[in-house]
Scaffold this active site. Structure first.
Site, PDB file in Angstrom:
ATOM      1  N   HIS A 153     -16.748   8.284  -9.261  1.00 39.02           N
ATOM      2  CA  HIS A 153     -17.004   6.903  -9.678  1.00 39.02           C
ATOM      3  C   HIS A 153     -16.228   6.561 -10.955  1.00 39.02           C
ATOM      4  O   HIS A 153     -16.784   6.002 -11.889  1.00 39.02           O
ATOM      5  CB  HIS A 153     -18.502   6.682  -9.921  1.00 39.02           C
ATOM      6  CG  HIS A 153     -19.362   7.026  -8.761  1.00 39.02           C
ATOM      7  ND1 HIS A 153     -20.696   7.408  -8.903  1.00 39.02           N
ATOM      8  CD2 HIS A 153     -19.108   7.066  -7.427  1.00 39.02           C
ATOM      9  CE1 HIS A 153     -21.205   7.657  -7.715  1.00 39.02           C
ATOM     10  NE2 HIS A 153     -20.267   7.463  -6.796  1.00 39.02           N
ATOM     11  N   GLU A 195       0.846  -1.195   0.000  1.00 35.44           N
ATOM     12  CA  GLU A 195       0.000   0.000   0.000  1.00 35.44           C
ATOM     13  C   GLU A 195       0.881   1.245   0.000  1.00 35.44           C
ATOM     14  O   GLU A 195       1.764   1.400   0.849  1.00 35.44           O
ATOM     15  CB  GLU A 195      -0.913   0.004   1.218  1.00 35.44           C
ATOM     16  CG  GLU A 195      -1.647   1.305   1.490  1.00 35.44           C
ATOM     17  CD  GLU A 195      -2.453   1.808   0.295  1.00 35.44           C
ATOM     18  OE1 GLU A 195      -2.423   3.033   0.040  1.00 35.44           O
ATOM     19  OE2 GLU A 195      -3.106   0.983  -0.378  1.00 35.44           O
ATOM     20  N   ALA A 196       0.636   2.144  -0.960  1.00 34.23           N
ATOM     21  CA  ALA A 196       1.427   3.366  -1.066  1.00 34.23           C
ATOM     22  C   ALA A 196       1.138   4.347   0.054  1.00 34.23           C
ATOM     23  O   ALA A 196       2.000   5.162   0.411  1.00 34.23           O
ATOM     24  CB  ALA A 196       1.183   4.028  -2.416  1.00 34.23           C
TER      25      ALA A 196
END
Length: 602
Positions: free
Chosen positions: A531, A94-95
């Site tokens: 979205h 995860e960055a």
């Protein structure tokens, strides 16, 4: 560029100079070096599970069966499902960092996350001709839980016709009958199991409990305008006015990190590394064998024995593919990147929902306004954070609607989202700070636009953001649909049930009726509903625009999949967090060679 509260005052039609002030209580809670109580009553990570794990004096292993890039909605789901098998070892990179920011966990804190771009990649589109030449922010979560940690918590699956449309285009295993079992598997609905709803899944879902007369009056106004009522827009019938549904558990946000990742981190065979920016896929011949990533300024690598699975999302997954030489050969060669797999569809087909709001001034202040007095809101934030109770445990939005702009539409093509208070509502305390003018908005979104954008590398430097071009309202049909959506929202706001609440229509102005007037309003105020999808489109190898196969393998290379919103071939009718988790649930069975869940018969 940073989205400021003023941007959203304009977008939502509220132009008061009120600014959010820092409360002493929240000054303490938001200290990023403090763990505080972010995991209170949520499955905590065991003390032995640390990032960059060292066990009994041994360095963390460097080879895994599966490597997942991105601990967002899809990545957390896959980490949970793949690590259920104790015989495999899973690494998730995860960055971003941990979700310790308390504003993440307090539902009412969402506007603060968005306006201040907290835990965010800080992406912006290029200037968009379709919305007055403005760059549009593209908020994406850079934190454990990804965008599920910073979104508005709406739980929406889309219309069954969306998935049957996918199946009609050759994606047979993605019909509504095939995906419904995975929607049911993901959720724990407050009203229990039914033919449409799940009752024991990891993700908690419930109706909004925000107590404002506006919620009931919004639904009544919809019926007065001639639209249907739906008791559950995620059930048998989406179309109509209904009650907002949210991913909230015990008064706090139920992100994918809370629902899936934290329980999975109790297992010895799952390792999470945070603050790790994946920069390149490692290949050997025609297969992917691992990844390179940077953490604390040091380049590192990890090997995958089975597969690497990209879950970075609609911007980051095509970005990483391009950096690794997988993409449009013309684009790659222009940056002197060696072409390993020519796939012209990578980064193309970008789609998103655009929205514009009709805004109103209230005759009398609503319930949130009363509680925003400084002494009261300090108490309410603490009550929500520590005990999961009070007004801060919901967003001020109790309704939602999915409507047809005209009877000839096959599916609802407009979404209405009432917002019961200004996004920029701020604490006040006389005589030191004046209270804000209270209002509300009805935000209208076009659900299935024709316009398509793209994500493309600006540079071969993996630390630099890519170019994002949304191409909002690039076709006449989309422009007409946006006008129709705004007019529907305006018509609902003028129905008798809402008359008692409205002192004045703020925007568009009262005499703004023409197409040109509405276009000007959208140009000045239109924003993303967050979205975005489609940049690694799912399809068959014979489709020149496809990037992944129906089982989500990247075309032309082995041992690599993409599992996130980027694989969705086109927009569904609603918010996309629930569909992304559904895709990951279904992908978990594919990856492990399990038989898919039996198709539903509804």
């Amino acid at each position: 560029m940073r989205v400021t509260p003023q941007h959203y005052r304009v977008a939502f039609g509220f132009t008061s100079a009120a600014r959010t002030i820092q409360l002493p209580l929240l000054d303490f809670l938001t200290g990023q070096k403090r763990r505080c109580f972010a995991e209170r009553n949520q499955s905590s990570v065991p003390p032995r599970m640390v990032v960059g794990r060292v066990e009994k004096g041994r360095s963390m292993r460097n080879s895994f069966d599966y490597i997942i890039v991105g601990a967002g909605s899809a990545g957390c789901t896959l980490a949970y499902r793949l690590s259920e098998n104790p015989d495999v070892n899973v690494l998730i990179l995860e960055a971003g960092g941990w979700d310790y920011n308390p504003w993440i966990h307090i539902p009412l804190g969402w506007p603060r996350l968005l306006l201040n771009r907290m835990n965010d990649w800080m992406y912006f589109s290029e200037p968009e001709p379709g919305v007055g030449g403005r760059p549009i922010e593209c908020a994406r979560g850079k934190v454990v839980g990804g965008s599920s940690s910073i979104n508005a918590m709406a739980y929406v699956r889309g219309h069954r016709g969306d998935y049957d449309r996918w199946a009609a285009k050759g994606l047979d295993e993605w019909s509504y009958a095939h995906v419904l079992p995975y929607f049911r598997r993901q959720e724990s609905w407050e009203h229990g199991v039914s033919e449409f709803r799940g009752g024991d899944g990891p993700l908690s879902t419930r109706f909004s409990r925000y107590a404002d007369p506006l919620s009931e009056m919004f639904i009544a106004a919809g019926r007065s305008a001639g639209y249907d009522y739906t008791p559950d827009y995620n059930g048998k019938q989406q179309e109509g006015f209904g009650q907002w549904q949210a991913t909230i558990r015990n008064g706090r946000r139920c992100s994918a990190a809370v629902a899936y990742l934290r329980p999975a981190l109790k297992r010895n065979n799952l390792t999470l590394i945070i603050n790790a920016l994946t920069t390149r896929l490692v290949t050997q011949g025609n297969r992917v064998t691992g990844v390179e990533y940077i953490r604390a300024g040091v380049k590192r690598s990890a090997a995958a024995e089975n597969e690497v699975i990209l879950c970075g999302g609609v911007i980051n997954s095509p970005h990483l593919l391009n950096l690794s030489g997988i993409g449009d050969p013309d684009d790659l060669r222009s940056l002197d990147i060696d072409v390993k797999v020519p796939l012209r569809g990578v980064g193309k087909n970008l789609q998103d929902h655009l929205s514009a709001a009709v805004t109103y001034l209230r005759k009398e202040p609503g319930p949130l306004h009363k509680n925003m007095r400084l002494d009261r809101i300090a108490s309410e934030l603490g009550n929500a954070y520590f005990f999961g109770k009070g007004i801060a445990t919901d967003l001020p939005s109790g309704g939602m609607a999915f409507l047809k702009s005209n009877p000839d539409e096959k599916l609802p093509d407009v979404q209405l989202i009432p917002i019961s208070a200004p996004m920029t509502a701020a604490p006040y305390l006389a005589p030191f700070r004046k209270s804000y003018d209270d209002g509300f908005a009805i935000r209208a979104a076009v659900l299935r636009p024709e316009s398509r954008g793209y994500v493309r590398l600006k540079t071969a430097d993996p630390t630099q953001a890519p170019m994002i071009v949304q191409n909002f309202l690039a076709t006449d049909k989309d422009r007409r649909a946006m006008r129709a959506a705004v007019r529907i929202a305006r018509d609902v706001g003028r129905q008798k049930p809402l008359e008692s609440l409205i002192a004045k229509e703020l925007a568009p102005t009262a005499n703004a009726y023409s197409d040109a007037d509405i276009d000007a309003h959208v140009d000045a105020t239109g924003i993303s509903v967050h979205h975005p999808l489609g940049t690694c489109k799912m399809g068959h190898a014979s489709d020149p625009t496809a990037v992944v196969t129906p089982d989500l393998h990247v075309i032309g290379i082995e041992r690599l999949r993409v599992v996130d919103a980027s694989v969705m071939p086109d927009l569904i009718g609603g918010n996309i967090n629930a569909p992304v988790i559904m895709i990951a649930e279904k992908a978990a069975d594919m990856i492990q060679g399990r038989a898919p869940l039996a198709p539903a018969r509804v």
